[in-house]
Structures are given as C-alpha cells and as structure tokens.
Design a protein around this motif. Structure first.
Motif, PDB file in Angstrom:
ATOM      1  N   UNK A 130     -11.954  -3.336 -12.496  1.00 44.18           N
ATOM      2  CA  UNK A 130     -12.870  -3.426 -11.357  1.00 44.18           C
ATOM      3  C   UNK A 130     -12.368  -4.418 -10.327  1.00 44.18           C
ATOM      4  N   UNK A 153     -11.104   1.554 -16.303  1.00 42.35           N
ATOM      5  CA  UNK A 153     -12.508   1.885 -16.084  1.00 42.35           C
ATOM      6  C   UNK A 153     -12.938   3.020 -17.010  1.00 42.35           C
ATOM      7  N   UNK A 154     -11.997   3.869 -17.377  1.00 45.88           N
ATOM      8  CA  UNK A 154     -12.362   5.082 -18.112  1.00 45.88           C
ATOM      9  C   UNK A 154     -12.347   4.929 -19.627  1.00 45.88           C
ATOM     10  N   UNK A 155     -11.597   3.951 -20.145  1.00 45.36           N
ATOM     11  CA  UNK A 155     -11.542   3.813 -21.603  1.00 45.36           C
ATOM     12  C   UNK A 155     -12.654   2.870 -22.050  1.00 45.36           C
ATOM     13  N   UNK A 156     -13.622   3.366 -22.837  1.00 52.42           N
ATOM     14  CA  UNK A 156     -14.712   2.487 -23.284  1.00 52.42           C
ATOM     15  C   UNK A 156     -14.153   1.361 -24.153  1.00 52.42           C
ATOM     16  N   UNK A 175      -7.779   2.668 -13.098  1.00 51.89           N
ATOM     17  CA  UNK A 175      -8.643   3.799 -13.408  1.00 51.89           C
ATOM     18  C   UNK A 175      -8.720   4.003 -14.921  1.00 51.89           C
ATOM     19  N   UNK A 176      -7.580   3.822 -15.610  1.00 49.25           N
ATOM     20  CA  UNK A 176      -7.593   3.919 -17.072  1.00 49.25           C
ATOM     21  C   UNK A 176      -8.531   2.847 -17.627  1.00 49.25           C
ATOM     22  N   UNK A 195      -9.484  -3.191  -8.302  1.00 47.89           N
ATOM     23  CA  UNK A 195      -9.906  -2.224  -7.280  1.00 47.89           C
ATOM     24  C   UNK A 195     -10.626  -2.911  -6.123  1.00 47.89           C
ATOM     25  N   UNK A 245      -3.690   3.466 -10.919  1.00 51.38           N
ATOM     26  CA  UNK A 245      -3.859   4.389 -12.047  1.00 51.38           C
ATOM     27  C   UNK A 245      -4.254   3.591 -13.288  1.00 51.38           C
ATOM     28  N   UNK A 301     -12.022  -3.828 -18.683  1.00 51.77           N
ATOM     29  CA  UNK A 301     -12.746  -3.132 -17.619  1.00 51.77           C
ATOM     30  C   UNK A 301     -12.940  -4.021 -16.395  1.00 51.77           C
ATOM     31  N   UNK A 322       0.822  -1.208   0.000  1.00 51.07           N
ATOM     32  CA  UNK A 322       0.000   0.000   0.000  1.00 51.07           C
ATOM     33  C   UNK A 322       0.860   1.264   0.000  1.00 51.07           C
ATOM     34  N   UNK A 342      -9.309  -3.075  -2.245  1.00 50.80           N
ATOM     35  CA  UNK A 342     -10.120  -2.583  -1.128  1.00 50.80           C
ATOM     36  C   UNK A 342     -10.409  -3.709  -0.131  1.00 50.80           C
ATOM     37  N   UNK A 380     -13.468   1.841 -27.784  1.00 49.75           N
ATOM     38  CA  UNK A 380     -12.279   2.626 -28.136  1.00 49.75           C
ATOM     39  C   UNK A 380     -11.033   1.752 -27.971  1.00 49.75           C
TER      40      UNK A 380
END
Lengths: 306, 348, 337
Positions: free
Chosen positions: A188, A139-142, A136-137, A191, A133, A184, A123, A195, A145
C-alpha cells in the motif's frame, strides 16, 4: 491547536462510547450465554451463575455497571481465565502486539517509501513496472497464506528461523511474523508513495525548483519528498486500524500471546469483560492515534491550521 | 535598429529552428515547430499568443525543463552566450539555470513550495550558485525581499508562501529569480493570475529591476496590452509557429499578419466611447491534427482558397519585420494606409 | 493530459485501508461522462483493451469464474472425484501430492493433489471459487445499494441534511469496524452454513458502503446543477425520480470502477474471517476456509494451502488490475499518468 485537540477529543469520546455500547449490545442481543455449553445446566446452578454475575438485574443496571468499569478504565475479571483481571491480560499481551505491529509498520514504511519513490522517479521504467507488480502481489496475497509459505521456506526447509512462539523482543522469532504482517503495508505504502510523488513531481513548484538549477537529487529530497509523502502520513491512521486485524492473524499463525489472540478467544468464549476491555482499549488507542496523525499532518503541512 | 542578420554577434540568446513535440494519445503534438529568434543583452522580448500556441513550451525548452516524456526537444539550437544549451550536459545546464537564466512562472500560488519557508527558498539560490554561507544567504534573501517591495521583509522572510497574497508571492518569485543577478529573466505570464491593479505593480517592478540590473527579459503573455510599454521586440505565436516578428512599435503600428491584427483589435481600448469588444472568431486549432494549409485559415477574415491548400511563406516585410502569411505584403500595406489615415485624422 | 491538474488542498481523510486504492477518486471531479453518450463507453472499452495488464486481469477473472461454475461438475463426470467425494477404499483416504497416483507414479487424476480425506483439491478449489466469488459479488452489491442510495440522497438534498449524513459516515469511518464484525459473527454464529453465509453478506456489505457513498455524493454534488437536472426539475419531475432516474445513471462510471475494486477487498475480508473461523462454515468451503484448513498441514502437505491460496491471490491480483484498468479507461482525468 489546543482548541482543535479539545474539539477532536469531544467528538472522539462519544465515538468510543458508541463502539462500546454496540459491542455490549451485540453480546447481549445474541442468543445463548457464556455458560451455556453442550449440555443443559440445572436451573439452580444457572440461577446461581446469573446471581453471581448480576445477570438477573435489569439491563440498564448491567449497562451502567459495564460503563462504570469503562469510565474507570478497570474492566474487571475475565470469565474464562478465572481470577485474572482484564487489565492484567491487556498489560501482558499488549507489548507482544505492539512490538510486532510497530516493527512491521516501520519496515513497511522503509521499504514502501523507497520502492514507491524510485518507481515514481523512473516512471514507466522496468523498475517501475516491477515494483508496482510486486506491490499488487502484496495486496493480493492474504497474510495467512504468505505467513505459512514463509514458514515453509525459512523454517521448515532452510531451518533459519523459528516457525512459531514468542521469544521476547527483540528476537529472531519476530522476523517471520513481522515480515508476514508488513507485506500488505509495504504494498500500500509503495503505491501511495508512487501516486503522491508522481502528483508532486508534476507540480509547478517542482518545476520552479528545477529552474533554480538544483540537481535532481536535491529536487527530490528537498522539495518533492515532503509533499509526496503526505498521503502516506494520512494513511498511517487507518493503517493502525488495519494493523490490528493483521496482528490477529499473525498472532494466531505464529501462536503469539498478543492482544488479537486474546480477543478472538474472548469472542469465541463470550468472555464479556475481556471483550469489552479489549474493544475499549483498541477503540481508545485507535482514535487517539488518529488524533496524533492529524496533528502530525498539520505540523507537516504549514497550510493546514485548525 | 540594425537589420536582423547583422546583429547575430553580440546576441545573448539565439534560438534556431527549435522543435518540441509531445507524444500524446491523440498523436504527436507539435507544440513548438521551428521557432527562431534572437535576443540582445539588455533587450526585452515579448512573446504573445493564445494559450496552447507554444509560447510557454518555447521557454521551457530553452532551459530544458520540458517534462520528458511526453515532451521531447526534437531539433534546434539554443545558443546562450556562445554555448548550445541543448547539447550541454545536465550538470552544465544546472549551472546556468537560476544562475544565468532565471524564470518566473504564471501562477505564484502553486509555483512556490508550500512546505518551505520563503527565506529558505530564496537562500537555496545563493547558497547553490554563489556559495553563500547560511548567514550571508539569509541577509541576501532579506535584502532581495526588500528590493521587490515586501514590507517588513525581515519579519516576513520566515513565513510560508500561503501566508502571502498572490501579488506578494509573485514578488517573492521575482526576488528569488533575481537573487543571483541572472543575465536573462524569463517571465512566463507573470501577471495572468493576478488582480488588475496588482498586475500593473508587478510589471512596473520587473521594468524597474530590469533597468537597474541590465538584465535581458523575455516576457511571455497572451495580453498584447501589457507588452506595449515594456518590450523592444515582439514575437506573435500561433499553433507552434511564429506568425509575426517585429519591433514592438512597428508591430503595433503596422501589423503584417491578419492574426496580429485580430489580436490588436481584441485589446480593449479604454478611450473608445462605445462598440463591442472584438473577438477573433473560433477556437485555436487542435495542434495534434493540423490541416495542411495555414493553421489560422479557419478563423481568418481574409482567407482565400490558397490558405487552405498551402502552408504560408515567412515573408520579410522590412529589415526586422517578418510575417507568416500568403498575403503578408497586402496586409502590411493596408496597415500602413490605416495608420497614415489615423495620424492624418489626429492632425486635423 | 493531466498537465493542468491543480494540487488540491490535502484533506485529512481517514479511509479504511481496504479502500485506499480508490482514494484518488474522492478528490477528483467527475469526468466527461456527463455529456458523452455511447461513444464514451466505446472509447473506454478501446482504452481498456490497450491496457495489457487490465486485459490479462479480465481474461483471468473470466476463466476463473467459468472454471468455478462448470469445473466441479466436469471433474465429477470425468473421473468421479466431485468436490465432496470421499473414496470408499480406505487406502485412498489420505493426502496425495499433485499428479501422484496412490502407488507414487505420475497420474493426471489429481493435478492439485488430495486432502486428508482423499478429496480432490482441484474440485474443491473450483467449488470454493463459487462461494468466494459469490461472497465478493453479493456483499459488493449490498454495499453498492446502500452506498449509492445514501450518497445520492445526501448529495442531492445538500445543506444541513447532507452535512449530517456525511458526518455520520465520518464517524463510521473512524470505528474499528472489523472488531465489530468479528463480535457480530462470533455472537450470532448461525448453526447452519447457509445462515452463516448470509450473516457474512450482511456484515461485509454493511461495512463496505462508506467510500461508495462518498464517491456518489461527490458526483451528485457536481451533477445536480447541470442543465439536464434543472430542466427535469423545471418540468416538475419528482425528487426521487430525478435522483434515481436522472442523476444516478450518470454516476455509473466511478461506481463501476469502485465496485470492481470492492470485490477483491471483500473477498480478502471473507478469507480473513474464514481463517479465524468466523466465515464460511463446512460443509461449504471458500478459498479462505480451504487455505485455512491447509495451514494445519503446511509442513507435510503444503499443496493443501498453496493451491487454494495461490488461486485466490491470482484472482484478487487480476481483479485489482482490472479495476485499475477500468479506472484509467473510464476516467482519463483520474488517471495517474
């Protein structure tokens, strides 16, 4: 356990009926018809068509007929693909979707859990920041694309992998669709794992395990992983639902003859039997999968008894 | 009892100037700030204090179990049987954890792994440290469960923790902690989470097992009532410091610190016919922002101007009795006078 | 800060994956915002500013929003290439690479190139941003209104009604609703682009309120027995007024956090539907529909996909970081250290 399964099935059945009724209602409430196209059709022909497909009967008769199909799990014949049974289309396209979808999910589990666990164990390290990071990419790139970009790199520039079409299972043609679809989920799952692991690693029983003199590796593998991965287990239910929407995109991108592609075509064509067939099939599969996940969860967590 | 400075040799555990700080958003929290004490083989030491006084962190520091970050052992020595645990490599510390120093934690509900059968959790200890085979370890686990008084131990060994009551789980924890016959058992508030009747049983069990095995024990608690009959020595902690240190009997009879006196007054006395239960006024201080003077000054009933200004000295009252207070001698003399008064009263 | 956090009994909750980011809120009791006044917000703001990723996200989101609002107009004024401007010279009606003039030399005119009809991609991407952000925000507001009202009523009334209302939410959760959205959009396809857009707001808003309802309900359940609510009830304030004037404002923290995280998921759904041809219709364009147009030409004119796609990804990325940062700032208790 048996009682739990039965009770859940009892809730599941009405849910499936609601989904099917809603779908049928949407198709029927919408203006227009499957046969109406650009040009108006002569009245006589229209009447013939209505007669042939039973559209002139009262709505409850039509609804009853549709439900009869669903209950017998025989969804009739497609309106668009003439002479082809809906069941046949599903049987043909399902293996394609299942092969892509399940491979993608397995890959996502493998990579996601590994990345997420290491991020949690280290951590606030560079590795942690880098993998989060990256997640996050993801999750953010459809995916529509991501897919073409992968094609651009691996097919059109490097000529390593075929850019489209179904070559069977397993084949090199599956690599890009599976990668595109799993991106994706990897994100997920990474993450969720991070957590979940962080939460467990702070818990009392991990402190107990450390106080016993176990090595860090033993603490993680024997004691932490199990609890830390429970969120991933419960994610599997919704993930399967999500997978469906993902396969729709991937099948279209890579022109694969899967269930999702047929579903989109059927929706555009107002091919009612095919829509009802695929929606019923998807709803049943999803709800059964959710049930399986719940049972697995109970099996994995001895505290939960139904 | 020998004076402190003469018992140094033959000590099982010597903690010297231990400091453990936590780096939080509010600043550095000095959870443990210069603690020193000794423990002889076979002895029982009680550590008493309110929550947040640093008593648990002290003991987690001994086994280097403080979560890092945010915690960090800044300085000090923890000499266990001649070795400084704070400078040992991780591998060597692991061979001491569980094998030679075992711990029992406060909340038996959350301290056992909920996903693992009780037998496996016990077997893990002896397989790891004593090289038992599966079979041996299992037999040993059942024997240990019997020892701590789990009825029908063989049948219950394969249950999961949630299938046990709180008291039974704490017994399982004790069985696990003692399964390698450690030389030191650290019990961190072992009864706080339990019902009153169960509390007594658990304490009785620890006492009995200690007598049977000769293990040294550190008993951490916020409840002075339970240490009275169980410990040889007591440490009273407040705001990361030792406020008073004495043999148990002496500390109860002639406390030399206003804080200890307050704690003693707040122990309910079942023989008292009436009267309100005493409570130390105010709340424990925010350890991240301690005032320059005595950390207890704001709550002390005999506070003077100097207490706010200067940090109090650690005053040696007798050979093995010390107190952190500007007025340690005065408080001590008062206590002696009171005790003398009380004993003469009872003689009448 | 989190040391004493109990391991909560795991619940088997099936959450649509779009909402998983916010799942942890469900298990967490409301933070201290109940009692705190303005200082809470100032504190939260201070914590947010300390979080570099969140600040980065906030700056990017603001930049993208401002650029989308004024960018197309500025480009039009500067070189005449508004988003819908098709050059009259037929030699210019083809896709030029970024920074390339028709003769192949370097030029500042089209930093993202042009599309097949010679339209400036940067102007189109910025205008698409207006639609994408609008869909994200309006659909989120729709989901907010439904979710807050539903959750607040269920939580406040409690008992059997609450049970019934939440059971309904559970059933909706298990529906493959994306399938239903596709059927809805395909069947009710509007002939006008604006009509289709409105349909999109309704469809996306009406499936995104479930988690919001759960969060608000949880908050309300723990708020409704607080002194200030009891006081309001004792003085004869009506139930509706208690719910919407006294309780709802106090759930603001988690609601803001969750709404921030809903915007990117809705935008992603919009793009997904636009790609499938059910979303934004021409002449309107969103990042999703622009990217989807670009896919046809990926082999020859990759910039047609890459610029809208990356702009969208960057925005979603920033919104997600901002949302995570807001969660950490507004509720330290929720934080995953």
């Amino acid at each position: 356990m048996l009682r739990f399964v039965l009770r859940r099935l009892l809730i599941t059945i009405p849910t499936i009926l609601v989904v099917i009724t809603l779908t049928w209602g949407l198709i029927r409430l919408a203006p227009g018809n499957f046969y109406s196209g650009e040009k108006p059709i002569p009245k006589a022909i229209e009447n013939n068509i209505r007669e042939k497909y039973g559209l002139n009967k009262p709505w409850y008769v039509q609804y009853g007929k549709m439900m009869g199909h669903v209950l017998l799990l025989d969804f009739g014949t497609s309106l668009k693909y003439e002479g082809q049974s809906v069941n046949g289309i599903i049987a043909r396209s399902l293996p394609v979707s299942a092969a892509i979808g399940l491979s993608a999910y397995l890959l996502a589990l493998l990579v996601g859990i590994t990345l997420g666990s290491f991020a949690a164990l280290k951590q606030n390290s560079k590795l942690d920041y880098a993998s989060m990071a990256l997640a996050m990419v993801g999750i953010s790139v459809p995916n529509f694309v991501l897919g073409p970009i992968l094609v651009l790199i691996f097919s059109l520039t490097l000529y390593w992998l075929p850019p489209a079409r179904w070559y069977g299972f397993p084949s090199r043609g599956m690599v890009l669709p599976v990668l595109t679809l799993s991106g994706i989920y990897m994100a997920y799952i990474a993450r969720l794992t991070r957590a979940g692991m962080l939460e467990v690693l702070r818990s009392d029983y991990i402190r107990t395990a450390r106080s016993k003199g176990l090595s860090e590796r033993q603490v993680v593998m024997r004691h932490a992983l199990r609890g830390g991965l429970m969120p991933v287990v419960s994610f599997t239910g919704p993930a399967l639902a999500f997978l469906l929407t993902g396969t729709v995109v991937v099948e279209r991108l890579f022109t694969l003859p899967g269930l999702g592609n047929y579903f989109i075509q059927a929706s555009l064509n107002r091919d009612e039997p095919l829509i009802i067939g695929i929606v019923s099939f998807i709803a049943i599969t999803l709800l059964l999968m959710n049930l399986v996940v719940d049972i697995a969860y109970a099996y994995l967590d001895p505290r939960i008894r139904y | 009892m020998l004076p402190i400075e003469m018992t140094n040799n033959g000590n099982l555990l010597e903690v010297t100037d231990l400091r453990t700080y936590f780096d939080t958003e509010d600043g550095i929290v000095k959870a443990v700030d210069g603690i020193s004490f000794q423990l002889k083989r076979g002895e029982t030491l009680g550590i008493v204090g309110e929550s947040g006084s640093g008593k648990s962190v002290t003991n987690l520091s001994i086994l280097r179990l403080v979560p890092t970050p945010p915690g960090k052992i800044v300085s000090g020595e923890v000499i266990f049987d001649g070795q400084d645990l704070l400078t040992l490599n991780n591998e060597a510390v692991r061979h001491i954890r569980g094998r030679r120093i075992a711990m029992i934690f406060q909340d038996p509900m959350t301290s056992l792994n909920p996903f693992m059968k009780v037998s496996r959790q016990l077997m893990e200890m002896t397989r790891l440290h004593l090289g038992h085979t599966k079979q041996q370890a299992y037999e040993h686990a059942v024997k240990m469960l019997e020892t701590v008084g789990i009825p029908d131990a063989r049948a219950r060994a394969d249950n999961y923790p949630h299938e046990f009551s709180g008291g039974m789980r704490q017994r399982v924890m004790i069985a696990m902690a003692l399964s390698c016959e450690p030389e030191l058992l650290i019990a961190d508030e072992p009864t706080t989470a339990l019902d009153v009747t169960i509390q007594a049983q658990i304490l009785e069990l620890i006492k009995r097992l200690k007598q049977a095995t000769g293990t040294s024990v550190i008993l951490i608690t916020h409840d002075l009532g339970i240490v009275a009959g169980m410990t040889d020595h007591l440490l009273v902690m407040y705001a990361g410091k030792i406020f008073e240190q004495a043999p148990t009997k002496e500390l109860f009879a002639t406390p030399g610190n206003p804080y200890t006196k307050g704690l003693l007054r707040s122990v309910p006395d079942p023989t008292a016919e009436q009267g309100e239960l005493y409570q130390i006024p105010g709340l424990p201080p925010d350890v991240a922002h301690l005032p320059p003077g005595c950390p207890f000054a704001a709550r002390c009933d005999r506070v003077q101007e100097i207490c706010h200004r200067e940090f109090p000295p650690f005053v040696q009252l007798t050979a093995d009795h010390c107190s952190l207070c500007h007025f340690a001698h005065e408080v001590y003399e008062e206590s002696r006078a009171e005790t003398a008064g009380r004993s003469s009263e009872s003689k009448l | 800060m989190n040391e004493d956090k109990r391991v909560s009994e795991p619940e088997v909750i099936h959450t649509p994956p779009e909402f998983v980011v916010a799942e942890e809120e469900l298990h967490t009791p409301p933070g201290e915002e109940i009692v705190a006044g303005t200082s809470l917000w100032r504190d939260a703001w201070r914590r947010l500013l300390k979080n570099r990723l969140a600040v980065f996200g906030m700056i990017v989101v603001i930049l993208v929003a401002v650029a989308s609002l004024v960018g197309p107009e500025i480009i039009k004024r500067v070189n005449g290439f508004g988003p819908d401007y098709i050059p009259s010279d037929s030699r210019l009606i083809k896709s030029f690479a970024p920074f390339r003039a028709p003769d192949g030399s370097f030029s500042w005119t089209h930093p993202m190139g042009t599309d097949n009809q010679g339209r400036d991609i940067m102007a189109r991407v910025l205008q698409g941003g207006q639609i994408s952000l609008m869909v994200g925000i309006i659909a989120t507001i729709v989901s907010l209104l439904i979710g807050v009202a539903y959750g607040a009523v269920a939580g406040y009334l409690g008992g059997r009604i609450d049970n019934l209302m939440m059971r309904f939410v559970d059933i909706l959760y298990s529906l493959p609703y994306i399938i239903l959205v596709i059927v809805l959009l395909a069947m009710f396809r509007s002939s006008t682009a604006v009509g289709q857009l409105v349909l999109l707001f309704i469809a996306l808003g009406s499936v995104s309120w479930l988690t919001m309802a759960r969060i608000v309900r949880g908050q309300v359940l723990s708020l409704k027995n607080q002194e200030f609510v009891l006081a309001a009830r004792a003085t004869g304030v009506s139930t509706t007024r208690i719910i919407f004037r006294h309780i709802v404002p106090n759930t603001l923290g988690p609601v803001i956090v969750y709404a921030t995280l809903t915007i990117p998921t809705v935008m992603l759904s919009e793009a997904f539907l636009s790609y499938l041809g059910f979303g934004v219709q021409p002449p309107l364009a969103s990042w999703g529909s622009l990217a989807s147009d670009g896919i046809q030409n990926i082999a020859i004119f990759p910039w047609q996909l890459i610029f809208p796609g990356l702009t969208m990804a960057l925005t979603l990325f920033s919104l997600n970081f901002l949302g995570d940062g807001l969660r950490d700032a507004l509720d330290p208790q929720m934080r995953k250290v």
